[in-house]
Design an enzyme around this catalytic site. Structure first.
Site, PDB file in Angstrom:
ATOM      1  CG  ASP A  40     -13.741 -33.306  42.723  1.00  0.00           C
ATOM      2  OD1 ASP A  40     -13.321 -32.533  41.828  1.00  0.00           O
ATOM      3  OD2 ASP A  40     -12.986 -34.016  43.405  1.00  0.00           O
ATOM      4  CD  GLU A  42      -9.892 -32.700  43.385  1.00  0.00           C
ATOM      5  OE1 GLU A  42      -9.058 -32.927  42.475  1.00  0.00           O
ATOM      6  OE2 GLU A  42     -10.169 -33.525  44.270  1.00  0.00           O
ATOM      7  NE  ARG A  99      -8.860  -6.960  52.830  1.00  0.00           N
ATOM      8  CZ  ARG A  99      -9.980  -6.307  52.603  1.00  0.00           C
ATOM      9  NH1 ARG A  99     -10.627  -5.757  53.601  1.00  0.00           N
ATOM     10  NH2 ARG A  99     -10.466  -6.207  51.396  1.00  0.00           N
ATOM     11  CD  GLN A 100      -6.349 -13.106  59.256  1.00  0.00           C
ATOM     12  OE1 GLN A 100      -6.534 -14.032  58.485  1.00  0.00           O
ATOM     13  NE2 GLN A 100      -6.669 -13.174  60.534  1.00  0.00           N
ATOM     14  CE  LYS A 196     -10.593   4.993  58.124  1.00  0.00           C
ATOM     15  NZ  LYS A 196      -9.285   5.198  57.534  1.00  0.00           N
ATOM     16  NE  ARG A 198     -10.439   0.486  59.556  1.00  0.00           N
ATOM     17  CZ  ARG A 198     -10.808   0.718  58.305  1.00  0.00           C
ATOM     18  NH1 ARG A 198     -11.972   0.272  57.886  1.00  0.00           N
ATOM     19  NH2 ARG A 198     -10.028   1.383  57.494  1.00  0.00           N
TER      20      ARG A 198
END
Length: 327
Positions: A40, A42, A99-100, A196, A198
């Site tokens: 399945d 897993e 990233r978070q 720069k 973003r």
């Protein structure tokens, strides 16, 4: 008897080639484990040798497929804990979900880096080793020891071997200035900065270049290359300002989407990355992309942790500058 009798290294399916190279440096065999999936989907893990009382390292990046690779670490850690391993270290060269690392004002988003830190700890992991975290503050999300080592010695060794003329180090943005300045100092050369803005995620607009790059060999240094949009635009801007050559050195080769094609068709003369993430077939075939292996540095770090020696010694400024920190 192996050189490091108490040390064992296991790996999943994320980057077995790197794991094999690391244990080769350590002169030990890779721990035997059956890592696969149930019907399945897993993740299924079974250890195939005794780990009781051993100092065990799970060497696995959480690169794509990120969720599968993370679950392999968690299930392997649980198996090791239930098999009475003495100490379990998750050696995660590329730490996904980094990233978070904060919750922006008025945004209903998770702090995924903290969530993953909690998951790793809950699975029974005693220590974490990673390479060039996207955000250094993620170390504070853990209540267990974290060693965030840097690929700088490996990249500097490669840069010196190329004997570039009239070199100038370039930071691709203001956030990377600390990293770029350290490289420029080690190479005793100048520093330029790309300013720069973003407008949205994975889209960058080059605005201005701080520093004179005319006639110089520009060396862009960064922690990762994702879509390569930022990198390619930076290279074009540098060439427009008179740069002779543009080279890029980065630790993590994520290469999402059309990144490899962008690099191939860009103004970048060469991209050098480490092997924290395995290259795709397209990246391996690209003449503009080359790998500097981090296996030796990782092996020495594992050896030091196993022997209770200093890890920070590897990144002593004088040793890094001369390359003497590498095994």
């Amino acid at each position: 008897m192996a050189a490091y009798d108490s040390l064992m290294v296991f790996t999943g399916t994320a980057n077995p080639e790197l794991a094999q190279n690391v244990v080769k440096h350590l002169d030990i065999s890779l721990g035997r484990a059956d890592v696969g999936k149930f019907s399945d989907g897993e993740v299924a893990v079974e250890l195939l040798e005794n780990v009781r009382g051993r100092d065990v390292f799970i060497l696995q990046s959480t690169c794509a497929p990120t969720n599968d690779n993370l679950m392999e670490i968690l299930t392997m850690a649980d198996a090791l804990k239930r098999a009475s391993a003495g100490r379990i270290t998750a050696a995660i060269p590329y730490f996904g979900y980094a990233r978070q690392d904060r919750r922006p004002r008025s945004a209903r988003v998770p702090i995924s880096a903290k969530l993953v830190a909690n998951m790793l700890t809950s699975a029974g992991i005693d220590r974490v080793l990673t390479v060039d975290l996207h955000a250094d503050q993620i170390q504070g999300f853990f209540d267990i020891p974290v060693d965030n080592v840097y690929a700088t010695p490996v990249l500097l060794k490669d840069i010196r071997a190329q004997r570039f003329d009239d070199l100038i180090v370039v930071s691709p943005d203001v956030g990377g200035v600390v990293r770029a300045r350290a490289v420029a100092k080690a190479l005793n050369t100048d520093l330029a900065i790309i300013d720069k803005r973003r407008p949205k995620a994975n889209v960058a607009e080059v605005m201005n270049i701080i520093g004179d790059v005319s006639g110089r060999t520009c060396l862009i240094v960064d922690d990762m290359i994702d879509t390569a949009n930022t990198l390619c635009k930076a290279a074009s801007a540098l060439k427009e300002r008179g740069a002779e050559r543009v080279l890029a050195y980065a630790t993590h080769a994520i290469f999402s989407g059309q990144a490899v094609d962008r690099i191939k068709n860009s103004d970048i003369d060469m991209v050098v990355v480490t092997d924290t993430i395995p290259l795709t077939a397209a990246a391996k075939a690209c003449p503009n992309i080359r790998v500097a292996s981090i296996a030796g540095l990782l092996a020495e770090t594992l050896r030091r942790i196993n022997n209770e020696e200093s890890v920070s010694y590897l990144f002593n400024e004088e040793l890094v500058a001369t390359g003497a920190c590498l095994p």
